[in-house]
Design a protein around this motif. Structure first.
Motif, mmCIF file in Angstrom:
data_model
loop_
_atom_site.group_PDB
_atom_site.id
_atom_site.type_symbol
_atom_site.label_atom_id
_atom_site.label_comp_id
_atom_site.label_asym_id
_atom_site.label_seq_id
_atom_site.Cartn_x
_atom_site.Cartn_y
_atom_site.Cartn_z
ATOM 1 N N PHE A 287 0.838 -1.191 0.000
ATOM 2 C CA PHE A 287 0.000 0.000 0.000
ATOM 3 C C PHE A 287 0.879 1.250 0.000
ATOM 4 N N LYS A 288 0.549 2.204 -0.872
ATOM 5 C CA LYS A 288 1.399 3.387 -1.037
ATOM 6 C C LYS A 288 0.704 4.700 -0.704
ATOM 7 N N ASN A 289 -0.627 4.711 -0.767
ATOM 8 C CA ASN A 289 -1.389 5.931 -0.498
ATOM 9 C C ASN A 289 -2.461 5.612 0.537
ATOM 10 N N LYS B 37 -7.583 8.356 -4.978
ATOM 11 C CA LYS B 37 -6.133 8.352 -4.765
ATOM 12 C C LYS B 37 -5.614 7.251 -3.857
ATOM 13 N N CYS B 38 -6.443 6.746 -2.947
ATOM 14 C CA CYS B 38 -5.937 5.877 -1.881
ATOM 15 C C CYS B 38 -6.170 4.396 -2.188
ATOM 16 N N ASP B 39 -5.275 3.566 -1.662
ATOM 17 C CA ASP B 39 -5.432 2.126 -1.864
ATOM 18 C C ASP B 39 -5.703 1.370 -0.568
ATOM 19 N N ILE B 40 -5.748 2.066 0.564
ATOM 20 C CA ILE B 40 -6.194 1.505 1.838
ATOM 21 C C ILE B 40 -6.616 2.662 2.732
ATOM 22 N N ALA B 41 -7.537 2.378 3.658
ATOM 23 C CA ALA B 41 -7.957 3.390 4.629
ATOM 24 C C ALA B 41 -7.789 2.841 6.036
#
Length: 287
Positions: free
Chosen positions: A2-4, A58-62
């Motif tokens: 995960f990067k974002n 934009k995000c790949d995990i929260a």
């Protein structure tokens, strides 16, 4: 990897700040990019915030810092963008928020090193139909609850399962729960606990007038129709995951089916449903 990272914190609760600081310090140290929701921004002295639509793109995990309610509210938006969620528990019981405030850094290290599992949970779609027209449609991951808005008045509901009449129930309301929601309101109303992997739903009356109106476990692909009887002169609502509330009237029908969207919960090593039950419900501990 995960990067974002999206960071969403419980609303109006300063008690989450310690955990938020731990998460941010770790991400800064590892130089991992993150995006803050408005509440996180306020708690961090007005660091730049990002709206939910931008997070979805934009995000790949929260990471959700709060309780199950905060996670479910976030899931209403993020699941539609297929963004997996990991919860850090700053609520009460917290069946869905897996990370303890005392073990944040070690669990972040595992998850961001690709050492995690994905626990996928089903959703329900609830439609409110009035005079043959759909007036509301919402998603839920825990439960759909039809309930009286008047403190001491029951409501009468006719229930149909897969096109066949099930029963007429006079009660304070009715819970239709997924396996995920079986440890929530459904449980407090006397419903059974379902393993998350079960292909089943549960219907649980809330304080029924007749003791014979018991919880019933049904197939996951069932079509449930609940009609508010024309004899009901009580104000009533249907609520989705305790987050979205829709007023309903006599003769309205609530149609509930399995949804196509799933909730992807990221779990660190050592976390599983049975260990969560033992911890949260105090099973196996001597008084």
């Amino acid at each position: 990897m995960f990067k974002n990272i999206a960071i969403i914190s419980k609303n109006d609760d300063n008690s989450v700040k310690d955990s938020l600081d731990t998460v941010i310090n770790y991400l800064d140290k590892k130089k991992i990019k993150y995006f803050l929701d408005n509440n996180s921004s306020i708690l961090l002295n007005d660091k730049p915030s990002t709206n939910i639509e931008e997070m979805k793109s934009k995000c790949d995990i929260a990471f959700i810092i709060g309780g199950d309610g905060t996670l479910l509210r976030s899931a209403q938006y993020l699941s539609k963008a297929n963004i997996p969620i990991c919860g850090i528990n700053r609520g009460r019981l917290g069946f869905l928020v897996d990370i303890s405030p005392d073990h944040i850094e070690e669990n972040l290290e595992s998850i961001l090193s690709d050492n995690y599992s994905v626990d996928e949970r089903i959703s329900l779609i609830g439609k409110v139909i009035r005079n043959g027209k759909e007036i509301s449609k919402n998603i839920s991951f825990n439960d759909v609850v039809i309930h009286s808005k008047d403190a001491v008045r029951m409501i009468e509901m006719d229930t149909v399962l897969n096109g066949k009449k099930l029963y007429t129930v006079n009660a304070d309301g009715l819970v239709v729960s997924t396996p995920t929601g079986s440890t929530a309101y459904s449980l407090s109303c006397g419903g059974p606990i379902l393993q998350p992997s079960m292909e089943a739903l549960v219907m649980v009356p809330i304080c029924p007038h007749l003791l014979s109106n018991r919880p019933i476990v049904i197939g996951m692909n069932s079509v449930i129709e609940i009609k508010l009887s024309d004899k009901s002169q009580t104000n009533a609502s249907v609520t989705f995951d305790g987050q979205i509330n829709v007023p309903i009237e006599a003769n309205d029908t609530i149609k509930i089916t399995k949804g196509k969207i799933t909730l992807k919960l990221i779990q660190p090593p050592g976390i599983n449903f049975l260990s969560i039950l033992r911890e949260k419900l105090g099973w196996g501990f001597k008084p």
